[in-house]
Design an enzyme around this catalytic site. Structure first.
Site, PDB file in Angstrom:
ATOM      1  N   SER A  59      60.777 -11.470   2.343  1.00  0.00           N
ATOM      2  CA  SER A  59      61.178 -11.630   0.949  1.00  0.00           C
ATOM      3  C   SER A  59      60.023 -12.019   0.030  1.00  0.00           C
ATOM      4  O   SER A  59      60.142 -11.942  -1.185  1.00  0.00           O
ATOM      5  CB  SER A  59      62.295 -12.680   0.826  1.00  0.00           C
ATOM      6  OG  SER A  59      61.786 -13.982   1.023  1.00  0.00           O
ATOM      7  N   LYS A  70      60.131 -19.708  -1.415  1.00  0.00           N
ATOM      8  CA  LYS A  70      60.440 -18.894  -2.583  1.00  0.00           C
ATOM      9  C   LYS A  70      59.638 -19.374  -3.792  1.00  0.00           C
ATOM     10  O   LYS A  70      59.092 -20.473  -3.801  1.00  0.00           O
ATOM     11  CB  LYS A  70      61.938 -18.969  -2.920  1.00  0.00           C
ATOM     12  CG  LYS A  70      62.858 -18.349  -1.874  1.00  0.00           C
ATOM     13  CD  LYS A  70      62.747 -16.851  -1.822  1.00  0.00           C
ATOM     14  CE  LYS A  70      63.746 -16.231  -0.863  1.00  0.00           C
ATOM     15  NZ  LYS A  70      63.470 -16.558   0.539  1.00  0.00           N
TER      16      LYS A  70
END
Length: 233
Positions: free
Chosen positions: A151, A192
């Site tokens: 991701s 993230k």
């Protein structure tokens, strides 16, 4: 000689760098020194820079580094335990890497972090790795994690990479952080990009295949920010 205000500001910046790895904002400096405006902080910063105590880094927001400290502050400097030669006597933890003959610091490898779907929370160190000093952000505690998932691939972070994390609870918008939150019955730890929007936090992937996670600010625990990366080919 430094004025008392200059000394107070230098100590405040030094303490924050040691604790969080990033300098305080001008608003935080103004509040800490009880000044009425940020122009006073600008004058103090300029005076400290002219005297060679700090350096402002070009093209970076809030980028200040300590060049030297007066003797009065040197004696109070934080001495971290996560340094070479300061681990307890006895056998090394299973899987640790010797640093004899190499230049670097021992950093605990805590397991995997999700850069994709959720994984179980990190528990305890499974090994130690040697990290070059230039991958560390100051003298505060650091740890390493193996990346699981894709991701963050458009940020140059691939599955299997080892990321170096500066421990801390503070983050600025755009920082890549290790964040923890409760996802139904599972405690999730993920890597993230961090964005604070009013009372909510957006955890953004660097891969269009993944949706953002939007959570209340009080439900997100920042556990550190990315400062380096190690890749094996």
């Amino acid at each position: 000689m430094l004025t008392q205000k200059q000394l107070d500001l230098l100590q405040f910046i030094h303490t924050r760098l040691q604790r969080e790895g990033v300098p305080p904002s001008f608003d935080e400096m103004k509040e800490a020194l009880d000044l009425r405006s940020k122009s006073g902080i600008h004058r103090l910063i300029t005076a400290l820079e002219e005297r060679g105590f700090i350096r402002r880094l070009a093209h970076k927001a809030r980028a200040i580094e300590i060049v030297k400290l007066p003797e009065s502050l040197e004696n109070k400097s934080f001495r971290p335990k996560v340094i070479d030669g300061d681990r307890p006597d006895g056998p090394r933890p299973r899987g640790s890497v010797s640093v004899e003959g190499s230049a670097g610091n021992l950093v605990p490898l805590l397991g995997k972090v999700a850069a994709g779907g959720p994984i179980h929370a990190i528990s305890e160190a499974r090994a130690e790795i040697t990290v070059p000093p230039n991958l560390l952000a100051g003298n505060g505690p650091h740890y390493a994690l193996e990346v699981d998932g894709d991701s963050m691939i458009e940020a140059g972070i691939n599955p299997g990479d080892v990321v170096i994390i500066r421990e801390g609870t503070m983050a600025e918008n755009g920082d890549i952080v290790v964040a923890a939150f409760q996802d139904h019955d599972e405690y999730v730890v993920t890597l993230k990009k961090f964005f604070l929007r009013d009372s909510r936090v957006a955890l953004k992937a660097a891969n269009p295949r993944y949706e953002d996670r939007i959570l209340p600010r009080d439900q997100v625990e920042v556990q550190g920010r990315l400062v380096g990366l190690i890749r094996s080919y």
